[in-house]
Motif scaffolding. Structure first.
Motif, PDB file in Angstrom:
ATOM      1  N   GLY A   1      22.581 -14.975 158.894  1.00 21.43           N
ATOM      2  CA  GLY A   1      22.297 -13.554 158.680  1.00 21.43           C
ATOM      3  C   GLY A   1      23.546 -12.699 158.828  1.00 21.43           C
ATOM      4  O   GLY A   1      23.826 -11.825 158.008  1.00 21.43           O
ATOM      5  N   VAL A   2      24.306 -12.966 159.872  1.00 19.88           N
ATOM      6  CA  VAL A   2      25.541 -12.199 160.103  1.00 19.88           C
ATOM      7  C   VAL A   2      26.537 -12.457 158.975  1.00 19.88           C
ATOM      8  O   VAL A   2      27.152 -11.529 158.433  1.00 19.88           O
ATOM      9  CB  VAL A   2      26.173 -12.586 161.464  1.00 19.88           C
ATOM     10  N   LEU A   3      26.657 -13.719 158.580  1.00 20.55           N
ATOM     11  CA  LEU A   3      27.664 -14.070 157.576  1.00 20.55           C
ATOM     12  C   LEU A   3      27.287 -13.542 156.190  1.00 20.55           C
ATOM     13  O   LEU A   3      28.163 -13.197 155.392  1.00 20.55           O
ATOM     14  CB  LEU A   3      27.862 -15.586 157.553  1.00 20.55           C
ATOM     15  N   ARG A   4      25.981 -13.439 155.931  1.00 23.31           N
ATOM     16  CA  ARG A   4      25.567 -12.864 154.641  1.00 23.31           C
ATOM     17  C   ARG A   4      25.878 -11.375 154.596  1.00 23.31           C
ATOM     18  O   ARG A   4      26.130 -10.812 153.541  1.00 23.31           O
ATOM     19  CB  ARG A   4      24.079 -13.112 154.404  1.00 23.31           C
ATOM     20  N   ARG A   5      25.829 -10.718 155.747  1.00 26.40           N
ATOM     21  CA  ARG A   5      26.236  -9.304 155.770  1.00 26.40           C
ATOM     22  C   ARG A   5      27.694  -9.159 155.375  1.00 26.40           C
ATOM     23  O   ARG A   5      28.075  -8.215 154.689  1.00 26.40           O
ATOM     24  CB  ARG A   5      26.049  -8.730 157.181  1.00 26.40           C
ATOM     25  N   VAL A   6      28.500 -10.088 155.819  1.00 26.50           N
ATOM     26  CA  VAL A   6      29.924 -10.045 155.450  1.00 26.50           C
ATOM     27  C   VAL A   6      30.056 -10.188 153.932  1.00 26.50           C
ATOM     28  O   VAL A   6      30.765  -9.410 153.288  1.00 26.50           O
ATOM     29  CB  VAL A   6      30.712 -11.169 156.172  1.00 26.50           C
ATOM     30  N   SER A   7      29.360 -11.170 153.367  1.00 22.32           N
ATOM     31  CA  SER A   7      29.423 -11.373 151.910  1.00 22.32           C
ATOM     32  C   SER A   7      28.932 -10.135 151.161  1.00 22.32           C
ATOM     33  O   SER A   7      29.523  -9.710 150.171  1.00 22.32           O
ATOM     34  CB  SER A   7      28.557 -12.569 151.501  1.00 22.32           C
ATOM     35  N   PHE A   8      27.841  -9.571 151.661  1.00 20.77           N
ATOM     36  CA  PHE A   8      27.259  -8.395 151.008  1.00 20.77           C
ATOM     37  C   PHE A   8      28.248  -7.222 151.024  1.00 20.77           C
ATOM     38  O   PHE A   8      28.498  -6.596 149.988  1.00 20.77           O
ATOM     39  CB  PHE A   8      25.963  -8.012 151.728  1.00 20.77           C
ATOM     40  N   MET A   9      28.834  -6.946 152.171  1.00 20.09           N
ATOM     41  CA  MET A   9      29.791  -5.836 152.261  1.00 20.09           C
ATOM     42  C   MET A   9      31.023  -6.083 151.409  1.00 20.09           C
ATOM     43  O   MET A   9      31.575  -5.172 150.806  1.00 20.09           O
ATOM     44  CB  MET A   9      30.190  -5.597 153.711  1.00 20.09           C
ATOM     45  N   MET A  10      31.440  -7.330 151.363  1.00 27.43           N
ATOM     46  CA  MET A  10      32.581  -7.685 150.521  1.00 27.43           C
ATOM     47  C   MET A  10      32.248  -7.419 149.060  1.00 27.43           C
ATOM     48  O   MET A  10      32.997  -6.764 148.343  1.00 27.43           O
ATOM     49  CB  MET A  10      32.900  -9.171 150.748  1.00 27.43           C
ATOM     50  N   GLU A  11      31.084  -7.906 148.629  1.00 24.55           N
ATOM     51  CA  GLU A  11      30.712  -7.783 147.229  1.00 24.55           C
ATOM     52  C   GLU A  11      30.495  -6.324 146.836  1.00 24.55           C
ATOM     53  O   GLU A  11      30.753  -5.907 145.722  1.00 24.55           O
ATOM     54  CB  GLU A  11      29.456  -8.625 146.972  1.00 24.55           C
ATOM     55  N   ARG A  12      30.026  -5.534 147.783  1.00 19.70           N
ATOM     56  CA  ARG A  12      29.836  -4.101 147.528  1.00 19.70           C
ATOM     57  C   ARG A  12      31.151  -3.318 147.580  1.00 19.70           C
ATOM     58  O   ARG A  12      31.154  -2.116 147.384  1.00 19.70           O
ATOM     59  CB  ARG A  12      28.843  -3.468 148.535  1.00 19.70           C
ATOM     60  N   GLY A  13      32.254  -3.985 147.916  1.00 22.04           N
ATOM     61  CA  GLY A  13      33.546  -3.300 147.928  1.00 22.04           C
ATOM     62  C   GLY A  13      33.857  -2.592 149.235  1.00 22.04           C
ATOM     63  O   GLY A  13      34.766  -1.768 149.304  1.00 22.04           O
ATOM     64  N   ASP A  14      33.117  -2.887 150.287  1.00 22.53           N
ATOM     65  CA  ASP A  14      33.281  -2.140 151.535  1.00 22.53           C
ATOM     66  C   ASP A  14      33.891  -2.929 152.681  1.00 22.53           C
ATOM     67  O   ASP A  14      33.882  -2.484 153.829  1.00 22.53           O
ATOM     68  CB  ASP A  14      31.916  -1.590 151.991  1.00 22.53           C
TER      69      ASP A  14
ATOM     70  N   MET B   1      43.343   2.404 148.272  1.00 20.52           N
ATOM     71  CA  MET B   1      42.357   1.688 147.444  1.00 20.52           C
ATOM     72  C   MET B   1      40.951   1.921 147.990  1.00 20.52           C
ATOM     73  O   MET B   1      40.692   1.606 149.148  1.00 20.52           O
ATOM     74  CB  MET B   1      42.689   0.188 147.474  1.00 20.52           C
ATOM     75  N   ASP B   2      40.089   2.491 147.190  1.00 17.50           N
ATOM     76  CA  ASP B   2      38.724   2.724 147.666  1.00 17.50           C
ATOM     77  C   ASP B   2      37.790   1.613 147.169  1.00 17.50           C
ATOM     78  O   ASP B   2      38.221   0.655 146.537  1.00 17.50           O
ATOM     79  CB  ASP B   2      38.219   4.114 147.256  1.00 17.50           C
ATOM     80  N   ARG B   3      36.477   1.765 147.463  1.00 24.52           N
ATOM     81  CA  ARG B   3      35.561   0.670 147.148  1.00 24.52           C
ATOM     82  C   ARG B   3      35.447   0.362 145.658  1.00 24.52           C
ATOM     83  O   ARG B   3      35.335  -0.795 145.254  1.00 24.52           O
ATOM     84  CB  ARG B   3      34.184   0.933 147.753  1.00 24.52           C
ATOM     85  N   ILE B   4      35.519   1.396 144.838  1.00 20.39           N
ATOM     86  CA  ILE B   4      35.417   1.168 143.395  1.00 20.39           C
ATOM     87  C   ILE B   4      36.662   0.428 142.892  1.00 20.39           C
ATOM     88  O   ILE B   4      36.562  -0.536 142.127  1.00 20.39           O
ATOM     89  CB  ILE B   4      35.250   2.513 142.639  1.00 20.39           C
ATOM     90  N   GLU B   5      37.834   0.862 143.354  1.00 24.04           N
ATOM     91  CA  GLU B   5      39.066   0.167 142.976  1.00 24.04           C
ATOM     92  C   GLU B   5      39.020  -1.292 143.439  1.00 24.04           C
ATOM     93  O   GLU B   5      39.433  -2.201 142.721  1.00 24.04           O
ATOM     94  CB  GLU B   5      40.280   0.869 143.593  1.00 24.04           C
ATOM     95  N   TYR B   6      38.494  -1.480 144.644  1.00 22.56           N
ATOM     96  CA  TYR B   6      38.402  -2.842 145.167  1.00 22.56           C
ATOM     97  C   TYR B   6      37.449  -3.692 144.320  1.00 22.56           C
ATOM     98  O   TYR B   6      37.718  -4.854 144.038  1.00 22.56           O
ATOM     99  CB  TYR B   6      37.947  -2.833 146.630  1.00 22.56           C
ATOM    100  N   GLN B   7      36.352  -3.074 143.921  1.00 22.55           N
ATOM    101  CA  GLN B   7      35.408  -3.805 143.072  1.00 22.55           C
ATOM    102  C   GLN B   7      36.047  -4.194 141.741  1.00 22.55           C
ATOM    103  O   GLN B   7      35.875  -5.318 141.255  1.00 22.55           O
ATOM    104  CB  GLN B   7      34.163  -2.951 142.810  1.00 22.55           C
ATOM    105  N   ILE B   8      36.789  -3.250 141.166  1.00 25.59           N
ATOM    106  CA  ILE B   8      37.417  -3.520 139.869  1.00 25.59           C
ATOM    107  C   ILE B   8      38.470  -4.616 140.001  1.00 25.59           C
ATOM    108  O   ILE B   8      38.466  -5.605 139.260  1.00 25.59           O
ATOM    109  CB  ILE B   8      38.046  -2.222 139.295  1.00 25.59           C
ATOM    110  N   ILE B   9      39.353  -4.457 140.977  1.00 26.71           N
ATOM    111  CA  ILE B   9      40.446  -5.429 141.126  1.00 26.71           C
ATOM    112  C   ILE B   9      39.914  -6.812 141.458  1.00 26.71           C
ATOM    113  O   ILE B   9      40.327  -7.807 140.868  1.00 26.71           O
ATOM    114  CB  ILE B   9      41.447  -4.947 142.205  1.00 26.71           C
ATOM    115  N   SER B  10      38.980  -6.882 142.372  1.00 21.46           N
ATOM    116  CA  SER B  10      38.507  -8.219 142.752  1.00 21.46           C
ATOM    117  C   SER B  10      37.683  -8.855 141.634  1.00 21.46           C
ATOM    118  O   SER B  10      37.554 -10.069 141.566  1.00 21.46           O
ATOM    119  CB  SER B  10      37.734  -8.186 144.075  1.00 21.46           C
ATOM    120  N   SER B  11      37.164  -8.046 140.728  1.00 23.25           N
ATOM    121  CA  SER B  11      36.452  -8.608 139.575  1.00 23.25           C
ATOM    122  C   SER B  11      37.416  -9.148 138.524  1.00 23.25           C
ATOM    123  O   SER B  11      37.041  -9.955 137.684  1.00 23.25           O
ATOM    124  CB  SER B  11      35.557  -7.543 138.918  1.00 23.25           C
ATOM    125  N   LEU B  12      38.656  -8.647 138.572  1.00 22.61           N
ATOM    126  CA  LEU B  12      39.642  -9.037 137.550  1.00 22.61           C
ATOM    127  C   LEU B  12      40.509 -10.217 137.980  1.00 22.61           C
ATOM    128  O   LEU B  12      41.311 -10.723 137.202  1.00 22.61           O
ATOM    129  CB  LEU B  12      40.562  -7.849 137.228  1.00 22.61           C
TER     130      LEU B  12
END
Lengths: 295, 295
Positions: A113-126, B1-12
């Protein structure tokens, strides 16, 4: 048969299950759930014996599809993967964690659960951000820092043992975490307007949620994101509506709600446990729907 | 770098990609997205050539983790499985569907997207119900009826071709669907307070969303559930906040928000296409942020 009954029956198709496990497989709050169980037993749809629930022939005939078939088994229905490298390290680290004590209403969520939060925040750009962790007996600060992506993480907790543990691990693994002992009821100016993101698991009464989220909002620099966990167990739709109003009034846009994303380990340790003093006091802990943390 | 920039860069990180594909991989609305791209090009983080975006060495050095690693590949990050049996039938059926025409602002979502909605509603306990489908050029009514779980489905659409197709298939496969031609702007008393669940993909202006959801709410018996798709492309955070307020004011509790759950097929057919008459009229179609459906 309404949606809750359908959830219960289709969850029981495969096998009988304990009441405590079944709670997790449906959406109603605890009072609603127990009332529903009673009615379903009266209607002859289920049987309850020694805390275990089984479906009857009559119940079985009502349902065509099992719910489990709908969830992705690969990611436990979350949609997110767990980074193997940080799982290895995090698992090793938390083996030596300070154990939960009731004074602080602690009760950690599962490792996955904790590690999925990390993945989720990463994927959301945060994740690439200055992150404020409000209450950290899950050691989310350590899990997220193990990716070496966050710029900096500040973790606060009222429990000195938690903070000492975090700071020790941070030094050992060269993680960018600062841990500070702090009682949330007292505002601390050091943490105002400094962060891009906050994360917290509030106490689930309206005053409790308000306290935790207010501290979160105040910690953000300008616009920012907040991540928080809420359970459905202690919230009827009516209470949930009130929570939603509060979140809206605080200026949040709700952009993602992921159900059953963080679950408590299925070892029974986290339920019906807290009977004693809880340091935040009764006003933050008890309302009509707080059956899971009785005092 | 904000979250949108991070999303774009990490997608590329893996490969260069088209602007249109990239739009889908980040959270900002279209005006925000294009402004962001321009700035990132100026800062030397990306290069844009012939509608394709590539990361530069400078950009690459900013990011440590790829976002794709976070999503479950098995279920495309949705957490839900697709029922094989209904996929086989649904795929075969929609091969002969009436093609989208611009007068009705049609543009169907992908086959997997429709089928995941079925799984999601099933898992949430809302498939075994009387279901009202408001606008059905995706033929969700057919997909959900193929499970033989719903009690009854009523599908309405302004397009006679869509409704004729639904009714023909319903007869052929013995599905419990009734299709009716109906202009949403006119209320129809036959569909008031009759359903447990509604599902719709509203036009994404505030008046448009309000019209579609109001019809949905009015269709429910008592308490009930609504499922609707919104895109982030045509909504800034500010507009999203307004949408949230409207949803709250209509009495909804938002219980699940699943991002990127239904996507348009990646064939370019659904974007920047509608230039002509749209039957609901300008007031429902155009606002400052409706770049994807320009008139």
């Amino acid at each position: 048969m309404d949606r809750i009954e359908y959830q219960i029956i289709s969850s029981l198709l495969n096998k009988e299950t304990s009441i405590w496990k079944l709670i997790d497989l449906q959406d109603a709050s605890l009072p609603e759930f127990f009332e529903k169980l009673k009615k379903m037993e009266e209607k002859g749809l289920i049987e309850i014996k020694n805390g275990r629930v089984a479906i009857t022939e009559k119940g079985r005939n009502l349902v065509k599809l099992k719910r489990e078939e709908m969830k992705c088994p690969e990611c436990d229905g979350t949609g997110y993967e767990i980074l193997k490298e940080i799982k290895r390290d995090y698992e090793k680290i938390v083996q030596n964690r300070p154990l939960p004590i009731e004074k602080y209403d602690q009760g950690y969520i599962s490792i996955d659960g904790v590690l999925r939060r990390v993945s989720f925040m990463m994927e959301r750009g945060d994740l690439h951000a200055n992150i404020f962790v409000i209450g950290d007996d899950d050691f989310f600060s350590i899990a997220s820092a193990l990716t070496y992506v966050p710029k900096k993480i500040v973790a606060i907790d009222i429990d000195e043992r938690v903070i000492n543990f975090i700071n020790k691990i941070a030094e050992e693994y060269s993680l960018k975490i600062e841990g500070h002992v702090l009682d949330l009821q007292k505002e601390n100016k050091d943490f105002l307007h400094k962060f891009d993101v906050f994360i917290t698991d509030p106490v689930e009464t309206l005053p409790g949620i308000k306290l935790f989220l207010s501290r979160g909002v105040a910690s953000l620099k300008n616009k920012g994101s907040g991540y928080f966990g809420l359970s459905t167990l202690e919230a009827s739709r009516k209470k949930w509506y009130e929570i939603q109003k509060m979140i809206h009034d605080m200026g949040f846009v709700i952009t993602d709600i992921r159900r059953r994303f963080s679950v408590y380990p299925d070892d029974g340790k986290n339920f019906f446990k807290y009977q004693g003093d809880v340091i935040l006091g009764k006003k933050f802990y008890v309302d009509d729907e707080s059956w899971a943390t009785p005092m």
